[in-house]
Design a protein around this motif. Structure first.
Motif, mmCIF file in Angstrom:
data_model
loop_
_atom_site.group_PDB
_atom_site.id
_atom_site.type_symbol
_atom_site.label_atom_id
_atom_site.label_comp_id
_atom_site.label_asym_id
_atom_site.label_seq_id
_atom_site.Cartn_x
_atom_site.Cartn_y
_atom_site.Cartn_z
ATOM 1 N N ARG A 87 6.064 -3.164 -11.288
ATOM 2 C CA ARG A 87 6.986 -2.918 -12.411
ATOM 3 C C ARG A 87 8.204 -2.064 -12.053
ATOM 4 O O ARG A 87 8.752 -1.365 -12.893
ATOM 5 N N LEU A 88 8.627 -2.152 -10.784
ATOM 6 C CA LEU A 88 9.869 -1.496 -10.392
ATOM 7 C C LEU A 88 11.047 -2.460 -10.478
ATOM 8 O O LEU A 88 12.198 -2.035 -10.498
ATOM 9 N N LEU A 89 10.742 -3.752 -10.494
ATOM 10 C CA LEU A 89 11.748 -4.814 -10.660
ATOM 11 C C LEU A 89 11.251 -5.784 -11.709
ATOM 12 O O LEU A 89 10.050 -6.049 -11.781
ATOM 13 N N SER A 90 12.165 -6.334 -12.474
ATOM 14 C CA SER A 90 11.773 -7.403 -13.405
ATOM 15 C C SER A 90 11.738 -8.712 -12.626
ATOM 16 O O SER A 90 12.388 -8.847 -11.581
ATOM 17 N N PRO A 91 11.016 -9.703 -13.135
ATOM 18 C CA PRO A 91 11.028 -11.012 -12.468
ATOM 19 C C PRO A 91 12.453 -11.579 -12.367
ATOM 20 O O PRO A 91 12.812 -12.203 -11.356
ATOM 21 N N PHE B 209 0.805 -1.218 0.000
ATOM 22 C CA PHE B 209 0.000 0.000 0.000
ATOM 23 C C PHE B 209 0.843 1.275 0.000
ATOM 24 O O PHE B 209 0.317 2.349 -0.263
ATOM 25 N N VAL B 210 2.140 1.148 0.302
ATOM 26 C CA VAL B 210 2.975 2.350 0.397
ATOM 27 C C VAL B 210 4.179 2.340 -0.543
ATOM 28 O O VAL B 210 4.920 3.318 -0.587
ATOM 29 N N PHE B 211 4.373 1.285 -1.317
ATOM 30 C CA PHE B 211 5.621 1.145 -2.068
ATOM 31 C C PHE B 211 5.870 2.266 -3.069
ATOM 32 O O PHE B 211 7.005 2.539 -3.422
ATOM 33 N N ARG B 212 4.837 2.930 -3.527
ATOM 34 C CA ARG B 212 5.031 4.037 -4.477
ATOM 35 C C ARG B 212 5.543 5.306 -3.784
ATOM 36 O O ARG B 212 6.008 6.224 -4.424
ATOM 37 N N LEU C 116 17.329 -2.697 -2.756
ATOM 38 C CA LEU C 116 15.896 -2.390 -2.792
ATOM 39 C C LEU C 116 15.646 -0.898 -2.549
ATOM 40 O O LEU C 116 14.739 -0.318 -3.147
ATOM 41 N N ILE C 117 16.447 -0.282 -1.712
ATOM 42 C CA ILE C 117 16.323 1.166 -1.494
ATOM 43 C C ILE C 117 16.662 1.911 -2.791
ATOM 44 O O ILE C 117 15.953 2.849 -3.178
ATOM 45 N N LEU C 118 17.723 1.479 -3.480
ATOM 46 C CA LEU C 118 18.060 2.095 -4.773
ATOM 47 C C LEU C 118 16.908 1.947 -5.761
ATOM 48 O O LEU C 118 16.590 2.880 -6.506
ATOM 49 N N VAL C 119 16.286 0.771 -5.778
ATOM 50 C CA VAL C 119 15.151 0.530 -6.677
ATOM 51 C C VAL C 119 14.003 1.465 -6.321
ATOM 52 O O VAL C 119 13.398 2.098 -7.203
ATOM 53 N N LEU C 120 13.691 1.568 -5.029
ATOM 54 C CA LEU C 120 12.582 2.429 -4.606
ATOM 55 C C LEU C 120 12.850 3.894 -4.928
ATOM 56 O O LEU C 120 11.923 4.638 -5.268
ATOM 57 N N LEU C 121 14.098 4.305 -4.812
ATOM 58 C CA LEU C 121 14.456 5.694 -5.106
ATOM 59 C C LEU C 121 14.652 5.939 -6.597
ATOM 60 O O LEU C 121 14.710 7.087 -7.042
ATOM 61 N N GLY C 122 14.781 4.844 -7.371
ATOM 62 C CA GLY C 122 15.009 4.973 -8.807
ATOM 63 C C GLY C 122 16.374 5.539 -9.141
ATOM 64 O O GLY C 122 16.538 6.233 -10.145
ATOM 65 N N ALA D 108 10.547 -10.308 2.860
ATOM 66 C CA ALA D 108 11.316 -10.198 1.616
ATOM 67 C C ALA D 108 10.458 -10.588 0.414
ATOM 68 O O ALA D 108 10.472 -9.900 -0.625
ATOM 69 N N LEU D 109 9.706 -11.671 0.535
ATOM 70 C CA LEU D 109 8.848 -12.118 -0.575
ATOM 71 C C LEU D 109 7.791 -11.065 -0.895
ATOM 72 O O LEU D 109 7.544 -10.752 -2.069
ATOM 73 N N THR D 110 7.192 -10.494 0.133
ATOM 74 C CA THR D 110 6.175 -9.461 -0.081
ATOM 75 C C THR D 110 6.757 -8.256 -0.817
ATOM 76 O O THR D 110 6.160 -7.738 -1.769
ATOM 77 N N VAL D 111 7.937 -7.820 -0.381
ATOM 78 C CA VAL D 111 8.585 -6.670 -1.028
ATOM 79 C C VAL D 111 8.892 -6.994 -2.487
ATOM 80 O O VAL D 111 8.572 -6.207 -3.392
ATOM 81 N N LEU D 112 9.499 -8.142 -2.731
ATOM 82 C CA LEU D 112 9.883 -8.489 -4.103
ATOM 83 C C LEU D 112 8.673 -8.644 -5.017
ATOM 84 O O LEU D 112 8.659 -8.122 -6.137
ATOM 85 N N VAL D 113 7.650 -9.353 -4.560
ATOM 86 C CA VAL D 113 6.450 -9.537 -5.389
ATOM 87 C C VAL D 113 5.788 -8.188 -5.664
ATOM 88 O O VAL D 113 5.378 -7.906 -6.796
ATOM 89 N N THR D 114 5.717 -7.358 -4.643
ATOM 90 C CA THR D 114 5.117 -6.024 -4.829
ATOM 91 C C THR D 114 5.878 -5.225 -5.872
ATOM 92 O O THR D 114 5.275 -4.595 -6.751
#
Length: 183
Positions: free
Chosen positions: A88-92, A29-32, A141-147, A77-83
């Motif tokens: 579409r912030l990470l590829s499979p 609910f907050v990942f964006r 994951l922080i780098l991914v979230l920050l783009g 970890a699974l929840t973060v990765l699946v989210t």
């Protein structure tokens, strides 16, 4: 698994481990919002550090606590990765590489439970390499979230470190080395 008791869920270390479940539930609910998502990740990391500290210092290390700690780590970890994949912030592929440690550990644990059902200790041990993998995973994951930042380097470094960690855990499991850091 022998030595697992529901009462251990309600000791201080167990309750600290269980804190990661609502944090995992909130993440999608907050990942964006990078600041909120990162705050949840730090909360999960803090609960992970505190549950181990409490278990050792309160002398409440139990097999139940060890299994619960590992399960909550993997759930978060699974929840973060699946989210992040669904969002579409990470590829499979990137998510798979980031979770190599967990994937290999689950395969090793399954093999250990089949081959030696009463002696599997994989989830009851930690190592310096495992902690380094966790730090790399969180940083990536922080780098991914920050783009920002060297995202692919983080993904591959985490995957390599994670694979080495899982192999070390598997070696310890099947060669009979005593588990370290049993909680």
């Amino acid at each position: 698994m022998a030595g697992l008791h529901a009462r251990d869920l309600f000791r201080v270390p167990g309750l600290l481990s269980l804190c990661r479940a609502p944090l995992a539930a909130a993440f999608p609910f907050v990942f964006r919002d990078a600041a909120r998502a990162i705050a949840l990740m730090f909360g999960a990391g803090l609960s992970d550090v505190l549950d181990g500290w409490a278990a050792r210092n309160l002398r409440q290390e139990t097999p139940t606590g060890a299994v619960l700690d590992g399960a909550m780590d993997k759930l978060f970890a699974l929840t973060v990765l699946v989210t992040l994949v669904v969002g579409r912030l990470l590829s499979p592929f990137e998510a798979t590489v980031l979770s190599l440690r967990e994937v290999i550990e689950v395969m090793i644990l399954a093999a250990a439970l089949v081959l030696r059902p009463r002696s599997a200790e994989l989830l009851r041990s930690s190592s310096t390499l495992g902690k380094v993998t966790t730090v790399l995973q969180f940083a990536t994951l922080i780098l991914v979230l920050l783009g920002r930042g060297p995202r692919l380097f983080g993904v591959y470094a985490t995957g390599a470190c994670g694979a080495l960690t899982a192999v070390a855990y598997g070696r310890r499991e099947f060669q009979g080395d005593p588990p370290r850091g049993a909680r």
